[in-house]
Write a protein that holds these residues in place. Structure first.
Motif, PDB file in Angstrom:
ATOM      1  N   GLY A   1       4.148 -26.097  -5.596  1.00 26.34           N
ATOM      2  CA  GLY A   1       3.585 -24.989  -4.900  1.00 26.34           C
ATOM      3  C   GLY A   1       2.912 -25.430  -3.553  1.00 26.34           C
ATOM      4  O   GLY A   1       3.007 -26.514  -3.180  1.00 26.34           O
ATOM      5  N   ILE A   2       2.053 -24.689  -3.892  1.00 27.03           N
ATOM      6  CA  ILE A   2       0.745 -24.149  -2.778  1.00 27.03           C
ATOM      7  C   ILE A   2      -0.773 -24.157  -2.871  1.00 27.03           C
ATOM      8  O   ILE A   2      -1.193 -23.840  -3.022  1.00 27.03           O
ATOM      9  CB  ILE A   2       0.932 -23.441  -1.288  1.00 27.03           C
ATOM     10  N   GLN A   3      -1.022 -25.721  -2.046  1.00 25.10           N
ATOM     11  CA  GLN A   3      -2.266 -25.627  -2.879  1.00 25.10           C
ATOM     12  C   GLN A   3      -3.217 -25.451  -1.177  1.00 25.10           C
ATOM     13  O   GLN A   3      -3.252 -24.981  -0.182  1.00 25.10           O
ATOM     14  CB  GLN A   3      -2.955 -27.456  -2.961  1.00 25.10           C
ATOM     15  N   ASN A   4      -4.622 -25.293  -1.656  1.00 24.16           N
ATOM     16  CA  ASN A   4      -6.087 -25.491  -0.850  1.00 24.16           C
ATOM     17  C   ASN A   4      -5.772 -23.556  -0.131  1.00 24.16           C
ATOM     18  O   ASN A   4      -5.681 -24.387   1.303  1.00 24.16           O
ATOM     19  CB  ASN A   4      -5.628 -26.715   0.413  1.00 24.16           C
ATOM     20  N   ILE A   5      -5.149 -22.983  -0.951  1.00 26.53           N
ATOM     21  CA  ILE A   5      -5.066 -21.879  -0.197  1.00 26.53           C
ATOM     22  C   ILE A   5      -7.002 -21.539   0.034  1.00 26.53           C
ATOM     23  O   ILE A   5      -7.834 -20.912  -0.269  1.00 26.53           O
ATOM     24  CB  ILE A   5      -4.803 -20.685  -1.129  1.00 26.53           C
ATOM     25  N   GLN A   6      -6.778 -21.407   2.095  1.00 27.87           N
ATOM     26  CA  GLN A   6      -8.517 -21.130   2.608  1.00 27.87           C
ATOM     27  C   GLN A   6      -8.731 -19.430   1.576  1.00 27.87           C
ATOM     28  O   GLN A   6      -8.263 -18.611   1.833  1.00 27.87           O
ATOM     29  CB  GLN A   6      -8.205 -20.398   3.794  1.00 27.87           C
ATOM     30  N   GLN A   7      -9.953 -20.008   1.507  1.00 23.08           N
ATOM     31  CA  GLN A   7     -11.025 -18.722   0.568  1.00 23.08           C
ATOM     32  C   GLN A   7     -10.693 -17.755   2.300  1.00 23.08           C
ATOM     33  O   GLN A   7     -11.573 -17.759   3.506  1.00 23.08           O
ATOM     34  CB  GLN A   7     -12.066 -19.137  -0.040  1.00 23.08           C
ATOM     35  N   PRO A   8     -11.245 -16.053   1.417  1.00 26.06           N
ATOM     36  CA  PRO A   8     -11.440 -15.006   2.976  1.00 26.06           C
ATOM     37  C   PRO A   8     -13.311 -15.510   2.981  1.00 26.06           C
ATOM     38  O   PRO A   8     -14.000 -15.558   2.065  1.00 26.06           O
ATOM     39  CB  PRO A   8     -11.315 -13.819   2.582  1.00 26.06           C
ATOM     40  N   THR A   9     -13.487 -14.501   4.100  1.00 27.87           N
ATOM     41  CA  THR A   9     -14.933 -14.175   4.091  1.00 27.87           C
ATOM     42  C   THR A   9     -14.752 -12.435   4.316  1.00 27.87           C
ATOM     43  O   THR A   9     -13.891 -12.296   5.023  1.00 27.87           O
ATOM     44  CB  THR A   9     -15.111 -15.275   5.436  1.00 27.87           C
ATOM     45  N   PHE A  10     -15.893 -12.877   3.849  1.00 23.68           N
ATOM     46  CA  PHE A  10     -16.886 -11.624   3.730  1.00 23.68           C
ATOM     47  C   PHE A  10     -18.273 -11.464   5.081  1.00 23.68           C
ATOM     48  O   PHE A  10     -19.419 -12.195   3.950  1.00 23.68           O
ATOM     49  CB  PHE A  10     -16.740 -11.337   2.980  1.00 23.68           C
TER      50      PHE A  10
ATOM     51  N   GLY B   1     -19.100 -13.010   7.115  1.00 25.71           N
ATOM     52  CA  GLY B   1     -18.888 -14.626   7.282  1.00 25.71           C
ATOM     53  C   GLY B   1     -19.661 -15.052   6.252  1.00 25.71           C
ATOM     54  O   GLY B   1     -19.323 -16.347   6.240  1.00 25.71           O
ATOM     55  N   ARG B   2     -19.394 -15.155   4.563  1.00 28.26           N
ATOM     56  CA  ARG B   2     -19.601 -15.575   3.596  1.00 28.26           C
ATOM     57  C   ARG B   2     -18.063 -15.840   3.167  1.00 28.26           C
ATOM     58  O   ARG B   2     -18.221 -14.391   2.520  1.00 28.26           O
ATOM     59  CB  ARG B   2     -20.290 -14.847   2.702  1.00 28.26           C
ATOM     60  N   PRO B   3     -18.508 -17.156   2.822  1.00 26.88           N
ATOM     61  CA  PRO B   3     -17.167 -17.128   1.863  1.00 26.88           C
ATOM     62  C   PRO B   3     -16.665 -16.210  -0.059  1.00 26.88           C
ATOM     63  O   PRO B   3     -18.039 -16.595  -0.780  1.00 26.88           O
ATOM     64  CB  PRO B   3     -17.476 -18.812   1.839  1.00 26.88           C
ATOM     65  N   PHE B   4     -15.356 -16.239  -0.082  1.00 27.14           N
ATOM     66  CA  PHE B   4     -15.820 -15.486  -1.646  1.00 27.14           C
ATOM     67  C   PHE B   4     -15.792 -16.221  -2.543  1.00 27.14           C
ATOM     68  O   PHE B   4     -15.753 -17.659  -2.779  1.00 27.14           O
ATOM     69  CB  PHE B   4     -14.120 -15.624  -1.333  1.00 27.14           C
TER      70      PHE B   4
END
Ligand code: ATP
Ligand code: ATP
Ligand code: MG
Ligand code: MG
Lengths: 234, 369, 390, 521, 272
Positions: free
Chosen positions: D331-340, D342-345
């Motif tokens: 699988g695929i790890q460490n999927i980058q988290q979105p920010t809204f 400027g704050r990460p989700f």
């Protein structure tokens, strides 16, 4: 022979038969006429046990059969030729006939019966290996009748046997009905073709939206002004 | 209303699938032919004994798939529902056979002088027959109750409803088996005479090709059962009644046929076949566990559809075909075995694209209006 | 438990718990009197892989029973079903994270579920000690909380390849794996090492796991007449392959398994076919009194032999016990009668484990969280038993 | 008559006896007593056994139920007692036989756990109420007595008068309700529905930040399945295409976001939002590729092909062939988290994101359903041939349904992958497709409230059932069957819109659309 | 002669070995009511299916305003103004009457799914218009007040009307009616006959009719063709057909009134 008292039948919330009472004597042809959706087929299906009445009883030869399963009723001798013929399309003519005799266990009797049917409907003999679904409309109607007769009915219920048939065939079918009756089978006939139905029936009932609105001798009913205007076109 | 004098423009329209379908078909077919050419003609990597082994394996698994597929098809033909829990019925049959062998293994029959023999080793034929009887009976009972509890009340509901009920039943049965018998994987203790892996040995190109007893048993028995079933459905009164019920329940009832009884019997027969498949599975493969029905269930369902669902010869053909494709396909095309299901599914899709109701299904090219 | 009737009176330790907890990166787990100290476990307990999860839970429960009472508190193992899927892993992790009395997680079992669960534990400081998740990436990404006791694929795969090439003298080997992350990693590394040693890799291919008959694959492989067949995978596939080899033209080829195929289950299900097959374990020494005691306890409690359900029976016992030991090390009795377990300290304590002698081996956790740094032991099946060969 | 009573009630008793045997064989009696024990405030540790008295409570309840359910509505009081008694005695006899076997096992110390894994001596002993052999007659007495008592209870509660009474109470309640509604000021009755919606909305907005990450997670899962359900409903409910492979489209969304947003295997870091768009587009392309060749297929043939498609995609994602592209089984790890802004989700932001996605999906769904397009779909579902003869380009609309449904699935997949920060082949198995199918049908085809309820039932319920440990899916399966038997049209069946009034009321304004293009749409 | 709206030129359709339609020629002029009669299985419905594009005839052409349309997609043919009803009523049973008609309006609307998503001006305009148009059609066929009933819950006669309304929604130039009076009693049949006349007179729609009821056929047809075993055995106006001996032999049989009299006399005899 058949006595129906105060029958109420529902499809879910739809009240299809609203307190129907009628009777049929042995050896009679009784016809039921009425507009589309009046409840004629519903009535036949209730007698046959496919539907069950919420209230009211169906008595046959003095026995209450209101809650019997269809196969039991067939065994007792009430057989229906359903609306639209309902031939088993993927079975041969022969197999259709065998299905008609499902309740008969005696092989010899089945064979005799089948021969008798082929004699009565010679066209079926020539098609005996053909699949039911490939027959023409008129042939299917004959097959449906023959299939029903295989069960040795004492009472035959016919639901619109002339529907969608060419005029010549209509003629033949009515001939056959009469003939069957003369050989001792009672007939309850549902028809749109009121003209023909009334002309061969002994008595008639007129059904409207789940009620019986008129009953009497066929000849009387035929001369009723309401019937003339609504069903005979006058 | 506006005037109607305008004559229609002369215009033909593109028909996407009419173009796409042949292209897709030709691509896949071309690929298959090219691979076959590469493997069979150019590389010639595999000699005859290897093909023979593959063929044998394919026929055996195909027979099992076919038996299970017939169960799907019978039920589908009569109720138009996918009995998703059918694989679990097979699992139950497998377990029943397992227990029977455990019991016969446990009974010692005295034999003068020699070390005591277990019943199953002393009378292998009887114990195998017993195992089939028990497995088929128990699975048939499972099928019967399954229909009675989970499907019969839904007889008149739209077709997807009993499907979900079946999925629920499948969960239930799987987990019930897990909780009853633990998730452990066990093996059938075959009678010594037909131990797994033993069989007639052919020597081809100095290499042994084993035709296992259990494999022969599986294949022959499944063919016999299929023929028997086919004859039954075509010739006996019960079979004809089943066909009548399948085509129209109300009319069948008007002929005096007890529809509920026929449906019950259909489930009993399909359960018994699945039970037989289960015992064969156990004898030949040796695997018994609560999940054993899942994969064969899905495969057999695929086979049933492939052959034309509702069509008994179709299910047989579909099962055999799937078994052979699974076993021969990857080697013949030179593709990794990991992708054998992909091969099977792609071939299935191609077949269905060109025969939209299965190999032997009715030809629906033009529907009657 | 029988000890519950007479709660032992334990004196407060005198440590200033407020300062301790404030000083900790993740704060403290506070176990009030009457509560239990909970160790979580995430594993597939339903579906096709249920045997792994059930086995792990059964071992873990014995570990908890063996641990007994600690300062008047009971340990409790909360095993949750994650179905072996990432989605399930995340669900279970979130559930555990919501329970303040869960202090450590002996899991998860499968790498996918572990990956999805890891960030959640990372955030609130729950140490993980997996008995079976072998994906090398798990310890590569700098996680503070993740640790494990099984081999990495690298260690075992390379060792196996060297052993086969140097000791057994094989030159042509077919490498198979079950298509799952554990087996695939193992087989690929073994194959690569074998090739670099000069051997010929006649096949490196994945199987569909859970099948009942692999004879088609084997028949095809037989065309290359390899010396041995290496499998990265579990007992299930190992058994079927070993049995099928006898009818697929591979009668004389050696089956070489891994730690996933080691176990009594393999012996009982392959019988004579299993003779001469090779397997691996991280276990040294193989038979200790503790292991015997555990085996006996397991059989009595569950009616099954350890190793029958999965090869990770002993690992699961060890991971649960190690977590319990570490909790016992860092926990502090507060003046209010509650137990204070500084989470950050626990995380570090697990990572700092050294020379822990468990029933499945001796463990020292490397700074990245790999706790099994010993080389594997290889075993051959002879006379229906495993015999160590190195 | 009397014979009838004996037959039916002893059959009931037999059933209860057999079910109880089954429950004991899977150790469910331990589970149930544990639950009772916990309810009554005595905690039982996992893996430990509850005290015998809780077992007795469980058996008493079960016995009462056995007696109760054997009682038929019509009969006389004494007959009812008799029915309960007979049922109880039958259960008792069955249990005595079973108990004797258990006692035998206990006495001879025969361990059958190799075959029946749950049947440990401790568990047997608890079932025999800790009394060993003596437990057998005690159990018999217990069932006889509770059967009788159950019958007695039913006299009061299962009679015609009571059911009449129940009806009158219902009528009374509805009367009261009516008088209350009529007494309320008009705006309350008129806008009451909207007020309820407002409250729900407020809850939706407030809860995620309050109720903790686990609830957010479960809620998010439910929300994602609502979106998936809407997607499937467009294919299945509206356009009538039997799709069992939605997991593949879900995977397209998930893998797009994962691959475009993770350090490995490709090191692309596109950011969440653009990759979510790509995910949706990829899913649409997937739908198109699936749809084009198989347009001609119908019903179950379509079902099996889509199932095959789902499996093909899953196998390929997992295969050695595509490992370099998709990461294979790892699988695929460490999927980058979105920010809204400027704050990460975090979990709360994901909950909100899912609420928004869900709301948008529902909104779009309604707009589509109530349009020419939606009606064209419905006509295809009802009768493809006639739809065609009515001028509907069936292939185009079927494809459209697949593509739009796929877009929803892709959206759900993208959010799913990012939220878990990981995705692998095991997230996209056949079970996912089957679950979505069940969500839609259990809830009610073409009914958004139904899909929401179904999603809660199918995704929320298993989480709630975690209390049941390993019995979770067993109970879930039984509930699934039960739900279908009780509510075959779904939890919240759909209804067709009322349109005649709409058409009539607007009759004054005489708008004539541009009809020039008629005839060659 | 008036303009020919549709023409069949030596059309043949086979099913396996069966020749369902055999080299049939038809010429139907605009604004007429044209009936096709013949025994069961003569190929009447099959001919309809060829015209409306369900079947592609194996041989021959079907010319619509002189343009061949055989083999074209059904929906395309429908969009060109050919509507039909079915021998066994085929409504969208689980949808309401309004929805059925709205679907009938499909070809007259142009807004697509994107319009629906954003509620573009075109969508709003068309939506309003189509609702009104549907209600108008409902009214026209006498179904006012039934708009929100599920089609399958309507009585049979009303279902037939709804089917006609759906066909009319397409604003057809040519309407194919397959046994519209089947299963209706005389009163209903008379009403429907009047209605069909109105369609032609008020909406100037050309109508092709398949019927077994000779009263209807003879009453309203401008021209009649008779099929038997797929072959056209006669064509002409009602008078000519009634006089045609081949037709009588194959299809009509002795007249209904005469027949009824025959039965009555038989009955009297048998009871006597
Ligand atoms: N399966 C059904 N579900 C619901 N309503 C039904 C069903 N079958 C019939 N009805 C309704 O019951 C009423 C009576 O129907 P029935 O079929 O008995 O009429 P009929 O007199 O036989 O009409 P026809 O002349 O058209 O055959 C009708 O209003 C019909 O709509
Ligand atoms: N799809 C089909 N496949 C095979 N045979 C067909 C098909 N459709 C029609 N037929 C056959 O073609 C012949 C003509 O059928 P058609 O339905 O056109 O008759 P019809 O004139 O409409 O008769 P009716 O008055 O009974 O409706 C019949 O023999 C019929 O069985
Ligand atoms: Mg009728
Ligand atoms: Mg016709």
């Amino acid at each position: 022979m058949l006595k129906v008292t105060d029958l109420n039948v529902y499809y879910g919330a739809i009240h299809a038969l609203k307190g129907i009472s009628f009777d049929l004597q042995e050896g009679e042809i009784v016809t039921l006429i009425g507009a589309n959706g009046a409840g004629k087929s519903t009535l036949l299906n209730t007698v046959s046990g496919i539907l069950h009445a919420k209230e009211g009883t169906v008595e046959y030869l003095g026995e209450n059969i209101s809650n019997e399963a269809p196969q039991v009723i067939v065994q007792k001798g009430i057989v229906q030729v359903p609306e639209g013929r309902k031939i088993f399309a993927k079975m041969t003519v022969m197999e259709n006939l065998e299905m008609g005799a499902y309740t008969v266990t005696d092989r010899q009797q089945i064979q005799d019966k089948r021969e008798a049917m082929f004699d009565r409907f010679p066209v079926l003999r020539t098609r005996s290996k053909q699949l039911g679904g490939t027959l023409s409309g008129g042939e299917q109607q004959m097959l449906a009748m023959a299939r029903a007769l295989m069960a040795n009915p004492k009472l035959l219920l016919l639901d619109e046997p002339s529907m969608g048939l060419a005029p010549v065939l209509v003629e033949q079918i009515f001939d056959i009905i009469q003939d069957i009756n003369q050989q001792g089978t009672s007939v309850l006939l549902v028809e749109q073709n009121a003209h023909m139905a009334l002309s061969i029936a002994d008595r008639a009932y007129v059904l409207e939206t789940g009620h019986i609105v008129l009953e009497g001798d066929a000849s009387v009913v035929m001369n009723d002004p309401m019937v003339i205007s609504a069903y005979l076109g006058g | 209303m506006e005037s109607k004098t305008k004559s229609p423009p002369k215009l033909t329209r593109r028909n996407y699938s009419k173009i796409i379908r042949p292209i897709f078909g030709i691509l896949v077919l071309g690929y298959i032919l090219w691979r076959l050419y590469e493997v069979l003609i150019v590389q010639q990597a595999y000699s005859i004994e290897i093909w023979l082994r593959l063929l044998i394996a394919g026929l055996i698994i195909g027979g099992v798939y076919a038996l299970i597929a017939i169960g799907y098809t019978l039920v589908y033909g009569i109720l138009f529902m996918i009995n998703f829990a059918h694989g679990e019925v097979m699992m139950i049959g497998t377990f029943a056979g397992y227990f029977l062998f455990e019991v016969t293994k446990g009974i010692n029959v005295a034999s003068a002088g020699n070390p005591p023999l277990s019943f199953s080793d002393a009378y292998p034929l009887i114990s195998v027959i017993l195992a089939f009887i028990v497995g088929m009976t128990v699975a048939a009972a499972a099928g019967f109750f399954l229909e009675k509890i989970a499907y019969r009340p839904l007889r008149k509901a739209p077709r997807l409803i009993p499907l979900i009920s079946a999925i629920g039943a499948s969960f239930f049965l799987q987990n019930a088996a897990q909780l009853l018998f633990s998730p452990q994987v066990r093996d059938y203790t075959n009678p010594a005479a037909i131990a797994r892996g033993s069989g007639w040995t052919l020597i081809i190109n100095d290499s042994r090709v084993v035709i296992t007893y259990t494999g022969v048993l599986t294949f022959v028995l499944s063919i016999l059962l299929m023929i028997g079933l086919y004859l039954m459905v075509q010739k006996t009164k019960l079979g004809k009644a089943m066909r009548a019920v399948a085509s129209d329940k109300n009319t069948a009832a008007l002929m005096g046929i007890d529809v509920d009884a026929i449906v019950s019997r259909t489930f009993i027969i399909s359960g018994a076949l699945a039970g037989a498949a289960g015992v064969m599975w156990g004898l030949h493969n040796g695997l018994v566990h609560f999940f054993v029905g899942f994969l064969p269930g899905i495969k057999a369902f695929t086979a049933a559809v492939l052959g034309g669902i509702g069509n008994i010869p179709g299910a047989m053909l579909g099962g055999m075909f799937l078994g052979l494709v699974e076993s021969l396909g990857p080697t013949a095309l030179g593709i990794s075995y990991q992708l054998k299901d992909v091969i099977a599914f792609v071939i299935m899709i191609v077949i269905l694209i060109f025969r939209p109701s299965g190999i032997l299904g009715e030809v629906l090219s033009e529907e009657k209006v | 438990g029988p000890a519950a009737e007479e709660p032992a009176v334990v004196e407060p330790s005198g440590v200033d718990t407020t300062a301790l907890c404030e000083g900790d990166d993740f704060g403290c787990a506070v176990i009030a009197p009457g509560q239990t100290i909970k160790i979580g476990m995430g594993s597939p307990m339903t579906g096709g892989n249920a045997a792994f999860g059930i086995d792990a839970e059964q071992s873990g429960l014995i570990a908890v029973e063996d641990a007994g009472e600690f300062m008047g508190f009971q340990f409790e193992l909360i095993a949750e079903d994650d179905g072996g899927t990432p989605e399930g892993g995340a669900a279970v992790a979130n559930k555990f994270a919501a329970d303040p009395t869960i202090v450590g997680v002996a899991g998860h079992l499968f790498s996918g579920a572990t990956f999805a669960a890891l960030p959640i534990y990372e955030e609130i400081g729950i140490p993980m000690l997996s008995p079976s998740a072998t994906n090398p990436d798990l310890t590569r990404q700098g996680s503070r909380v993740f640790n494990r006791v099984p081999f990495t694929d690298e260690a075992q795969g390379a060792a196996a390849a060297e052993y086969m090439y140097n000791e057994l003298g094989f030159r042509k080997i077919a490498f198979l794996h079950d298509g799952q992350d554990y087996g695939k990693g193992l087989a690929e590394i073994a194959a690569a090492t074998f090739e670099s040693l000069g051997g010929e890799v006649v096949a490196l291919m994945g199987l569909t796991p859970g099948e009942a008959d692999y004879s088609p694959v084997l028949s095809t492989i037989a065309a290359d007449s390899p010396d041995a067949l290496y499998l990265g995978g579990y007992t299930q596939e190992g058994v079927v392959l070993t049995n099928n080899m006898k009818t697929s033209g591979l009668e004389d080829v050696v089956f070489f398994g891994c730690d996933g195929t080691f176990g009594v289950d393999f012996l009982s299900r392959t019988g004579a076919n299993g003779e001469g097959t090779y397997h691996a374990t991280p276990r040294t020494p193989p038979e200790t009194p503790e292991k015997d005691a555990f085996d006996a306890a397991y059989t009595t409690r569950w009616g099954q032999a350890p190793g029958e359900l999965s090869p990770f029976t002993w690992n699961s016992y060890d991971t649960t016990t190690m977590l319990i030991k570490m909790v016992q090390e860092v926990a502090v009795m507060g003046s209010d009668g509650s137990l204070y377990i500084p989470r950050g300290a626990l995380v570090d304590a697990v990572r700092g484990l050294a020379n822990y002698v468990g029933i499945s081996g001796t463990y020292t956790c490397a700074p990245v969280g790999d706790c099994n740094i010993e080389g594997p032991t290889f075993w051959i099946v002879e006379g229906g038993e495993f015999v160590a060969v190195n | 008559m009397n014979k009838d009573i004996i037959r039916t009630s002893s059959r009931k008793g037999l059933l209860f006896g057999i079910v109880l045997i089954f429950l004991v064989l899977i150790n469910f009696h331990i589970m149930a007593s544990t639950m009772i024990s916990k309810l009554l405030g005595t905690n039982v540790l996992r893996g430990a056994f509850p005290e015998v008295r809780f077992m007795i409570i469980f058996l008493v309840i079960y016995g009462l139920w056995a007696g109760w359910s054997a009682v038929s509505r019509e009969n006389k009081t004494t007959t009812k007692l008799l029915e309960g008694l007979i049922s109880g005695i039958t259960t008792g006899i069955v249990i005595v036989l079973f108990g004797l076997i258990l006692f035998f096992l206990l006495e001879t110390q025969t361990d059958v756990r190799r075959y029946l894994t749950a049947l440990s001596f401790v568990s047997i002993n608890i079932f025999l109420l800790g009394l060993r052999g003596a437990g057998v007659p005690v159990l018999f007495g217990l069932f006889t007595l509770t059967g009788l008592l159950g019958g007695a209870l039913a006299i009061g509660l299962r009679s015609k008068t009571v059911s009449n009474f129940k009806h009158s109470i219902k009528a009374f309640v509805s009367n009261v309700r009516q008088s209350i509604t009529s007494a309320l000021p008009e705006f309350v009755t008129k806008y009451g529905k909207y007020m309820i919606y407002l409250v729900l909305l407020a809850l939706l907005l407030l809860l995620p930040s309050r109720w903790g990450s686990y609830n957010n997670f479960v809620f998010g899962m439910v929300g994602l399945y609502v979106i998936l359900g809407i997607g499937l409903n467009i294919m299945l409910g509206l356009s009538g295409q039997f799709m069992i492979g939605i997991a593949a489209l879900f995977a397209m969304g998930a893998y797009s976001v994962a691959l475009l947003n993770s350090p490995f295997p490709h090191g692309l870091m596109w950011g969440f939002w653009p990759s979510l768009v790509v995910g949706v587009v990829m899913a649409v392309i997937g739908g198109l590729l699936l749809g084009l060749p198989i347009m001609r297929l119908r019903g179950d043939y379509l079902g099996i092909v889509t199932l095959g498609f789902g499996e093909i995609i899953r196998i390929l994602l997992n295969s050695d062939l595509l490992t370099d592209l998709t990461g294979g089984p790892r699988g695929i790890q460490n999927i980058q988290q979105p920010t809204f802004l400027g704050r990460p989700f975090n979990d709360v932001s994901y909950a909100y994101l899912i609420i928004v996605a869900m709301a948008v999906s529902i909104f779009l769904y309604y707009r589509l359903e109530k349009s020419r397009t939606g009606r064209a779909w419905l006509s295809i579902k009802e009768d493809t041939l006639v739809a065609r003869a009515t001028g509907v380009d069936v292939q185009k609309y079927k494809l459209l349904a697949l593509c739009i449904g796929a877009a929803f699935a892709g959206l759900a997949g993208g959010i799913f992958a990012a939220r878990n920060q990981f995705t692998g082949p095991n997230d996209h198995t056949l079970m996912v497709s089957i679950n979505v199918l069940s969500v839609v049908i259990v809830g009610g085809l073409n009914s958004i409230p139904g899909i929401i309820l179904g999603s809660f039932a199918l995704r929320g319920l298993p989480e709630l059932l975690r209390e049941l440990e390993t019995y979770r899916l067993l109970v879930f399966g039984a509930l699934l069957v039960f739900m279908m038997l009780v509510r075959p049209d779904g939890l919240w069946p759909s209804s067709r819109p009322n349109l005649e009034e709409k058409g009539s009321s607007d009759l004054k304004e005489d708008i004539d659309p541009d009809l020039e293009g008629r005839g060659n749409d | 002669m008036t303009e020919i709206i549709i023409e069949a030129v030596k059309v043949s359709k086979f099913f396996g070995g069966l020749i369902a339609v055999n080299e049939v020629d038809l010429q139907i002029s605009k604004g007429s009511i044209y009936s096709i009669i013949g025994p069961n299985g003569a190929g009447k419905t099959t001919l309809f299916n060829c015209i409306s594009g369900f079947y592609t005839p194996e041989k021959g052409d079907i010319l619509y305003y002189g343009t061949p349309i055989q083999g074209m997609p059904t929906d395309f043919i429908a969009s060109q103004g050919i509507s039909r009803t079915y021998q066994n009523v085929r409504l969208f049973g689980n949808l309401t009457a309004m929805e059925n008609i709205l679907i009938g309006l499909h070809t007259k609307l142009r807004s697509n799914w994107m319009d629906a998503l954003i509620h573009s001006p075109r969508f709003v305009r068309e939506d309003n218009w189509s609702m009104q148009e549907a209600v108008r059609l409902l009214d026209f066929v006498g179904l006012k007040g039934y708009g929100d009933f599920l089609a399958s819950n309507l009585p049979y006669g009303l279902q037939r009307r709804l089917e006609i309304a759906r066909a009319l929604a397409n604003n057809p130039r040519l309407l194919l009616l397959d046994e519209p009076t089947a299963g209706m009693n005389i009163q209903e049949t008379t009403d429907l006959t009047q209605f069909i006349k109105r369609l032609r007179d008020e909406l100037e729609i050309t109508i092709i009719l398949i019927e077994h009821d000779m009263k209807v056929v003879m009453g309203i047809s401008d021209r009649i063709s008779v099929l038997d075993y797929g072959i056209k055995i006669a064509e002409g106006n009602p008078k000519e057909i009634q006089a045609n001996t081949r037709v009588i032999e194959a299809y009509l049989g002795p007249g209904g009134a005469a027949l009824a009299e025959k039965y009555r006399s038989q009955r009297r005899k048998s009871h006597a």
